[in-house]
Write an enzyme that holds these catalytic residues in place. Structure first.
Site, PDB file in Angstrom:
ATOM      1  N   CYS A 119     -37.930  23.153 -24.462  1.00  0.00           N
ATOM      2  CA  CYS A 119     -38.873  22.476 -25.354  1.00  0.00           C
ATOM      3  C   CYS A 119     -40.323  22.866 -25.139  1.00  0.00           C
ATOM      4  O   CYS A 119     -41.190  22.489 -25.916  1.00  0.00           O
ATOM      5  CB  CYS A 119     -38.733  20.963 -25.205  1.00  0.00           C
ATOM      6  SG  CYS A 119     -39.070  20.399 -23.536  1.00  0.00           S
ATOM      7  N   CYS A 175     -36.641  15.095 -21.277  1.00  0.00           N
ATOM      8  CA  CYS A 175     -37.985  14.797 -20.764  1.00  0.00           C
ATOM      9  C   CYS A 175     -37.907  14.029 -19.449  1.00  0.00           C
ATOM     10  O   CYS A 175     -38.704  14.252 -18.540  1.00  0.00           O
ATOM     11  CB  CYS A 175     -38.777  13.991 -21.787  1.00  0.00           C
ATOM     12  SG  CYS A 175     -39.078  14.901 -23.319  1.00  0.00           S
TER      13      CYS A 175
END
Length: 150
Positions: A35, A105
């Site tokens: 990402c 994340c």
């Protein structure tokens, strides 16, 4: 319906522990090729091996910032060994959940903490069971499938 809950939004809009500790006892940086998010966590450790402070710098999405903020809140006051047991799943639980596409994340936060502790251990000649076989430069699968979608 909102994509993010109140806790995630609070940690994104008003993140805790932002910055970098000068003369940190440990510094861990980790990025995701998936990402593009980058996360740095610095820690201060006292003579009893308790983490007395933790700060982060994150370049990334709201979930990455919220995960960093929550993770640093969680490890302050923990022993180094307790912090090594902190999983991305616990971070997500404390945040009250993240969208499935954003679970990675929390994995970044877990890895950056481990990297900071690894740095501390190397600087101080310490060994921890939680770091056994750990390589801070190894590529990991950032999409852990061990968290159920809600």
């Amino acid at each position: 319906m909102a994509v993010y809950n109140e806790t995630v939004m609070e940690h994104f809009m008003n993140p805790h522990n932002v910055g970098e500790i000068e003369n940190a006892d440990g510094k861990g940086t980790y990025g995701s090729p998936v990402c593009g998010d980058m996360m740095q966590i610095t820690i201060k450790v006292d003579e009893n091996e308790k983490i007395t402070d933790a700060k982060f710098k994150t370049f990334g999405c709201g979930s990455a910032i919220a995960s960093s903020s929550m993770a640093t809140d969680m490890i302050i006051g923990m022993s180094v060994e307790e912090a090594l047991e902190l999983s991305n799943k616990k971070i997500v639980e404390e945040l009250g959940g993240l969208p499935a596409a954003k679970i990675h994340c929390s994995v970044l936060a877990e890895h950056a903490i481990k990297s900071a502790i690894y740095d501390y251990a190397m600087k101080n000649g310490k060994e921890y069971a939680g770091l056994e076989g750990y390589d801070p430069n190894a590529e990991e699968d950032h999409h852990h499938d061990d968290i159920e979608e809600e």
